[in-house]
Design an enzyme around this catalytic site. Structure first.
Site, PDB file in Angstrom:
ATOM      1  N   GLU A 258    -111.557-112.129  -5.471  1.00 29.62           N
ATOM      2  CA  GLU A 258    -112.182-113.046  -6.423  1.00 29.62           C
ATOM      3  C   GLU A 258    -111.674-112.807  -7.845  1.00 29.62           C
ATOM      4  O   GLU A 258    -111.427-113.761  -8.589  1.00 29.62           O
ATOM      5  CB  GLU A 258    -113.711-112.911  -6.387  1.00 29.62           C
ATOM      6  CG  GLU A 258    -114.334-113.281  -5.063  1.00 29.62           C
ATOM      7  CD  GLU A 258    -114.466-112.103  -4.097  1.00 29.62           C
ATOM      8  OE1 GLU A 258    -115.244-112.219  -3.142  1.00 29.62           O
ATOM      9  OE2 GLU A 258    -113.784-111.065  -4.297  1.00 29.62           O
TER      10      GLU A 258
ATOM     11  N   CYS B  52    -117.542-108.967  -8.686  1.00 30.02           N
ATOM     12  CA  CYS B  52    -116.960-110.298  -8.527  1.00 30.02           C
ATOM     13  C   CYS B  52    -117.978-111.393  -8.794  1.00 30.02           C
ATOM     14  O   CYS B  52    -117.643-112.434  -9.368  1.00 30.02           O
ATOM     15  CB  CYS B  52    -116.350-110.429  -7.127  1.00 30.02           C
ATOM     16  SG  CYS B  52    -114.923-109.342  -6.897  1.00 30.02           S
TER      17      CYS B  52
END
Length: 160
Positions: free
Chosen positions: A58, A89
């Site tokens: 991510e 993330c």
């Protein structure tokens, strides 16, 4: 689920397979960010290959999408990730202005099949600073605040 959703998630899962099974660069984590039906960024976990604890799928996808858009905010962006985002993330998604997160496997799957656990992080975040496992000590606040004051007074600063 739309056909685009299926396509973008399939790409995220393919990235997770490539990075974990073929390249052996990190865990089975892949991510795609789409905007207006087009992929604007993608990433894969490369923690092991890069010796970088922050090289999550991510995080890489957000960096790539922001670079491609020339902005640190991703307008109306959708994030597709092969696994439920970790706390780092997830926070990055909020900072980047992600509109919606789609995930495939969940935290329990990463624990069962990969021995990846975010439990400590979730527990630590909930604790007051003084009770966390890693000690945090505030020092030189006055000096740091002086910089913040100058920043606040700067007419041409970039707003967040």
């Amino acid at each position: 689920m739309t056909e685009d959703d299926r396509t973008f998630m399939a790409r995220a899962i393919a990235l997770s397979e490539e990075t974990s099974l073929v390249e052996q660069a990190g865990g089975a984590f892949g991510c795609v960010i789409a905007q207006d039906g087009q992929i604007i960024g993608e990433g894969a976990n490369r923690v092991v290959a890069e010796n970088d604890a922050t090289w999550h799928a991510e995080m890489a996808a957000i960096r790539n999408a922001c670079r491609s858009q020339g902005s640190f905010k991703l307008r109306a962006a959708k994030l597709y990730t092969s696994a439920e985002p970790c706390p780092m993330c997830l926070a990055a998604c909020y900072w980047a202005g992600i509109e919606v997160i789609y995930y495939a496997s969940q935290v329990e799957d990463a624990l069962e099949y990969g021995n990846f656990s975010d439990a400590l992080l979730y527990d630590e975040i909930r604790k007051p600073i003084a009770e966390r496992t890693i000690p945090a000590r505030q020092i030189m606040r006055a000096e740091a605040v002086e910089v913040w004051k100058k920043y606040a007074a700067k007419d041409d600063r970039v707003p967040y």
